[in-house]
Design an enzyme around this catalytic site. Structure first.
Site, short mmCIF file in Angstrom:
data_model
loop_
_atom_site.label_atom_id
_atom_site.label_comp_id
_atom_site.label_asym_id
_atom_site.label_seq_id
_atom_site.Cartn_x
_atom_site.Cartn_y
_atom_site.Cartn_z
NE ARG A 135 -1.64 2.28 2.91
CZ ARG A 135 -0.35 3.04 3.47
NH1 ARG A 135 0.29 3.57 2.65
NH2 ARG A 135 -0.16 2.57 4.75
CG LEU A 180 8.47 16.83 3.83
CD1 LEU A 180 8.76 18.32 3.16
CD2 LEU A 180 6.99 16.54 4.29
CD GLU A 190 1.77 9.67 4.12
OE1 GLU A 190 0.75 10.45 4.14
OE2 GLU A 190 1.96 8.87 3.20
CG ASP A 209 2.62 11.06 20.68
OD1 ASP A 209 1.44 10.53 20.68
OD2 ASP A 209 3.88 10.53 21.14
P1 TGC Z 1 2.14 25.36 10.06
O1 TGC Z 1 2.62 26.42 10.50
O2 TGC Z 1 1.19 24.23 10.80
O3 TGC Z 1 1.82 25.06 8.50
C1 TGC Z 1 2.73 25.89 7.69
C2 TGC Z 1 1.99 26.19 6.31
O4 TGC Z 1 1.60 24.76 5.94
C3 TGC Z 1 -0.23 24.99 6.01
N1 TGC Z 1 -0.65 23.70 6.13
C4 TGC Z 1 -1.49 23.00 5.59
N2 TGC Z 1 -1.75 23.13 4.21
C5 TGC Z 1 -2.62 22.20 3.64
N3 TGC Z 1 -2.87 21.08 4.46
C6 TGC Z 1 -2.33 20.79 5.66
N4 TGC Z 1 -2.47 19.77 6.29
C7 TGC Z 1 -1.54 21.96 5.99
N5 TGC Z 1 -1.18 21.90 7.53
C8 TGC Z 1 -0.50 22.97 7.38
C9 TGC Z 1 -0.38 25.88 6.73
O5 TGC Z 1 -1.90 26.58 6.46
C10 TGC Z 1 0.82 27.06 6.64
O6 TGC Z 1 0.37 27.73 5.31
P2 TGC Z 1 0.93 29.24 5.28
O7 TGC Z 1 0.82 29.64 3.75
O8 TGC Z 1 0.37 30.01 6.30
O9 TGC Z 1 2.47 29.36 5.35
O10 TGC Z 1 3.55 24.35 10.11
P3 TGC Z 1 4.30 23.78 11.09
O11 TGC Z 1 5.84 23.79 10.78
O12 TGC Z 1 4.09 24.50 12.59
O13 TGC Z 1 4.09 22.37 11.07
C11 TGC Z 1 4.03 21.47 12.17
C12 TGC Z 1 3.34 20.45 11.99
C13 TGC Z 1 3.71 19.41 13.09
C14 TGC Z 1 1.93 20.25 11.76
C15 TGC Z 1 4.01 19.55 10.34
O14 TGC Z 1 5.28 19.89 10.34
C16 TGC Z 1 3.62 18.10 10.35
O15 TGC Z 1 2.65 17.66 10.06
N6 TGC Z 1 4.53 17.25 10.58
C17 TGC Z 1 4.57 15.96 10.20
C18 TGC Z 1 5.57 15.77 9.05
C19 TGC Z 1 4.99 14.62 8.19
O16 TGC Z 1 3.88 14.24 7.82
N7 TGC Z 1 5.93 14.03 7.08
C20 TGC Z 1 5.62 13.21 6.24
C21 TGC Z 1 6.70 12.88 5.14
S1 TGC Z 1 6.07 12.05 3.85
C22 TGC Z 1 6.00 10.48 4.36
O17 TGC Z 1 5.85 10.15 5.54
C23 TGC Z 1 5.51 9.32 3.37
S2 TGC Z 1 5.27 7.64 3.78
C24 TGC Z 1 4.42 7.32 2.51
C25 TGC Z 1 3.94 6.01 2.55
O18 TGC Z 1 4.97 4.86 2.17
O19 TGC Z 1 3.08 5.51 2.38
P1 FAD Z 2 11.09 12.38 14.97
O1 FAD Z 2 10.51 13.71 14.16
O2 FAD Z 2 12.57 12.57 15.14
O3 FAD Z 2 10.28 12.15 15.88
C1 FAD Z 2 10.70 11.17 16.90
C2 FAD Z 2 9.67 11.06 17.98
O4 FAD Z 2 9.71 12.28 18.77
C3 FAD Z 2 8.13 10.70 17.54
O5 FAD Z 2 7.69 9.78 18.21
C4 FAD Z 2 7.61 12.14 17.37
O6 FAD Z 2 5.95 12.09 17.66
C5 FAD Z 2 8.21 12.70 18.59
N1 FAD Z 2 8.12 14.23 18.64
C6 FAD Z 2 8.82 15.07 17.64
N2 FAD Z 2 8.46 16.31 17.64
C7 FAD Z 2 7.74 16.29 18.96
C8 FAD Z 2 6.83 17.29 19.68
N3 FAD Z 2 6.89 18.67 19.04
N4 FAD Z 2 5.84 17.07 20.58
C9 FAD Z 2 5.91 15.83 20.89
N5 FAD Z 2 6.75 14.73 20.36
C10 FAD Z 2 7.49 15.03 19.49
N6 FAD Z 2 8.95 10.56 4.47
C11 FAD Z 2 9.03 11.10 3.04
O7 FAD Z 2 9.39 12.26 3.10
N7 FAD Z 2 8.65 10.52 2.03
C12 FAD Z 2 8.47 8.92 2.05
O8 FAD Z 2 8.14 8.18 1.25
C13 FAD Z 2 8.58 8.44 3.42
N8 FAD Z 2 8.53 6.89 3.54
C14 FAD Z 2 8.63 6.44 4.81
C15 FAD Z 2 8.78 5.11 4.89
C16 FAD Z 2 9.12 4.38 5.90
C17 FAD Z 2 9.27 3.00 5.90
C18 FAD Z 2 9.51 5.01 7.39
C19 FAD Z 2 9.88 4.37 8.40
C20 FAD Z 2 9.42 6.56 7.15
C21 FAD Z 2 9.07 7.17 5.85
N9 FAD Z 2 9.15 8.62 5.82
C22 FAD Z 2 9.05 9.17 4.55
C23 FAD Z 2 9.70 9.27 6.92
C24 FAD Z 2 8.29 9.73 8.02
O9 FAD Z 2 7.48 10.60 7.53
C25 FAD Z 2 9.20 10.20 9.11
O10 FAD Z 2 9.87 9.03 9.75
C26 FAD Z 2 8.18 10.85 10.14
O11 FAD Z 2 7.53 11.93 9.76
C27 FAD Z 2 8.86 10.91 11.67
O12 FAD Z 2 9.97 11.82 11.75
P2 FAD Z 2 11.30 11.34 12.23
O13 FAD Z 2 11.54 9.66 11.83
O14 FAD Z 2 12.47 12.10 12.12
O15 FAD Z 2 10.87 11.35 13.67
#
Ligand code: TGC
Ligand code: FAD
Length: 397
Positions: A94, A135, A376, A380
């Site tokens: 998936r 990202l 994603e 937390d």
């Molecule tokens: P924040 O101040 O909250 O927002 C910055 C700007 O972004 C806008 N925004 C959004 N827009 C659309 N959809 C959303 N869900 C949005 N959330 C925020 C927001 O309006 C703002 O816009 P602007 O124009 O005012 O600048 O930003 P922050 O830096 O404080 O963010 C904090 C936080 C924790 C919410 C954010 O950084 C976060 O969600 N962190 C998690 C990171 C994450 O999800 N990484 C994913 C990497 S990709 C991945 O994992 C793929 S795995 C895929 C797979 O294998 O299936």
């Molecule tokens: P960290 O950010 O270091 O977090 C570690 C722990 O600290 C977590 O439990 C978190 O919740 C906690 N933490 C961090 N900040 C806070 C806070 N402010 N308050 C409380 N708790 C906090 N990324 C991509 O961009 N593209 C991909 O295709 C992709 N695929 C992935 C596939 C796999 C198999 C894996 C394992 C990861 C993938 N990722 C991808 C990355 C994934 O999105 C990150 O691992 C995830 O966003 C968490 O980031 P990190 O691993 O750096 O953990």
């Protein structure tokens, strides 16, 4: 009296259109007949079969909710049903599917130029080109706003940016053709999106080593993206979006898909546990399914799956009406990942020692679901997104 179906306890199927039912059938048959027989070897050997993406392309399942560009243009609910069918087999499959459909194709469709869309999306819809989404960086996962990857005018190629930096934990990266990469533009300090095409990268500028020996998601391929002055044509920068809104908009679709997908994994865990509990006898020849403690585990898991599906269904309908707030998606992503993981861990107990054998499949779901809870946006982090929306106070830092 109306009879109860443990496979669809709240009759969610009755909410689907005929077209959605047909798509569900196609996806479920493909996944059960073609994917399931491959998964045990794939998981044991960490061997992602690239052909799966092409096969899904032939069935019209890739980027299925995109309108035009040779994509199927189905509803968000139908797209959710596909991810659920795929994850019923394995979260790793998936993952490969979601990255292609929601993050890479979705990003190009939402933010790319018309030229990029017309050139790349039909090939990606067929599975001829594989995408990934960069990202996360080694030092910035939950906090992508602090990313260090940088884009600046190329020192020797007119009309090109030069991209440098490192992304890690990137699904599909070692074998991807198209990289949706996010980097800060040096002149403005703002995050911008780029479509990087492997075929255009001179040797030594783009490296994508695989990350091996994972203890979950082993049927998917994960790696790094190492960029050293990668030349990218200026037209490959997404023109009308800057800041985190770009990547987060792509994540809204992918997180929505995970909310459906994890319910598929949980449903498979339930079906496997039920079958095992009816078969396995302990104490005076009774099947362990006769014991109340085992029944409670199944009742809890089945209830959570049924609730999770209805919530994902509802948000899917709202999404198509333009009424889904990102926080709703955080809510279903967090809840469904958490409940799938907790229940799968509990159901694993029912298998006793056999839970340790990979032949029973349950341990694979548990290991995979830990990853779905982490990527994603770790659960937390979604709690804090919801907390901010509830209180108006951000608690990230
Ligand atoms: P924040 O101040 O909250 O927002 C910055 C700007 O972004 C806008 N925004 C959004 N827009 C659309 N959809 C959303 N869900 C949005 N959330 C925020 C927001 O309006 C703002 O816009 P602007 O124009 O005012 O600048 O930003 P922050 O830096 O404080 O963010 C904090 C936080 C924790 C919410 C954010 O950084 C976060 O969600 N962190 C998690 C990171 C994450 O999800 N990484 C994913 C990497 S990709 C991945 O994992 C793929 S795995 C895929 C797979 O294998 O299936
Ligand atoms: P960290 O950010 O270091 O977090 C570690 C722990 O600290 C977590 O439990 C978190 O919740 C906690 N933490 C961090 N900040 C806070 C806070 N402010 N308050 C409380 N708790 C906090 N990324 C991509 O961009 N593209 C991909 O295709 C992709 N695929 C992935 C596939 C796999 C198999 C894996 C394992 C990861 C993938 N990722 C991808 C990355 C994934 O999105 C990150 O691992 C995830 O966003 C968490 O980031 P990190 O691993 O750096 O953990």
């Amino acid at each position: 009296p109306v009879s109860f179906d443990w496979k669809d306890p709240l009759n969610a199927n009755s909410l689907l259109t005929e077209e959605e039912q047909a798509i569900q059938e196609t996806a479920e048959s493909y996944c059960q007949e073609r994917m399931l027989p491959r998964v045990l070897d794939a998981y044991r050997n960490e061997d992602f079969d690239r052909k799966i993406i092409e096969e899904m392309g032939e069935l019209g399942l890739l980027g299925a909710s995109i309108q035009g560009y040779e994509c199927a243009g189905v509803s968000s609910v139908a797209a959710g049903l596909i991810t659920r069918a795929v994850e019923r087999v394995d979260s790793g499959y998936r993952s490969g599917y979601s990255v292609q459909s929601s993050l890479a194709m979705g990003g190009i469709e939402e933010f790319g130029t018309e030229e990029l869309k017309e050139r790349l999306l039909p090939q990606m819809a067929k599975g001829k080109l594989l995408g990934c989404f960069g990202l996360t960086e080694p030092n910035h996962g939950s906090d992508p706003g602090s990313m260090e990857s940088i884009a600046k005018p190329h020192p020797s190629k007119e009309g090109y940016y030069s991209l440098s930096g490192s992304k890690t934990w990137i699904t599909n990266s070692p074998i991807a053709d198209v990289f949706v990469v996010w980097a800060k533009l040096q002149e403005t300090g703002k995050i911008r999106g780029f479509a990087v095409e492997r075929k255009d990268c001179p040797p030594g500028t783009l490296e994508t080593p695989a990350i091996k020996n994972k203890n979950g998601l082993r049927a998917s391929i994960t790696g790094m993206i190492q960029m050293d002055e990668v030349p990218v044509p200026k037209e490959n920068m997404f023109p009308n979006v800057e800041g985190l809104r770009g990547p987060f908009s792509c994540l809204n679709s992918a997180r929505y898909g995970i909310a459906w997908g994890t319910m598929g994994a949980l449903e498979d865990a339930i079906a496997r546990t039920r079958e095992y509990a009816l078969d396995r006898k302990q104490f005076k020849g009774n099947p362990i399914a006769k014991y109340q403690l085992v029944q409670k585990k199944l009742a809890d898991a089945t209830t959570d799956a049924a609730y999770g599906i209805l919530a994902a269904y509802h948000v899917g309908r709202l999404k198509d009406e333009g009424k889904a707030a990102p926080e709703m998606i955080s809510m279903i992503k967090r809840q469904n990942c958490d409940r799938a993981l907790v229940n799968a861990r509990t159901l694993q107990e029912v298998f006793g020692g056999n839970a340790v054998s990979d032949e029973y499949g349950i341990g694979r779901h548990v290991a995979n679901l830990f990853v779905t809870q982490t990527y994603e946006g770790q659960s937390d982090i979604h709690s804090l997104i919801l907390g901010r929306a509830i209180t108006g106070i951000q608690a990230f830092c």
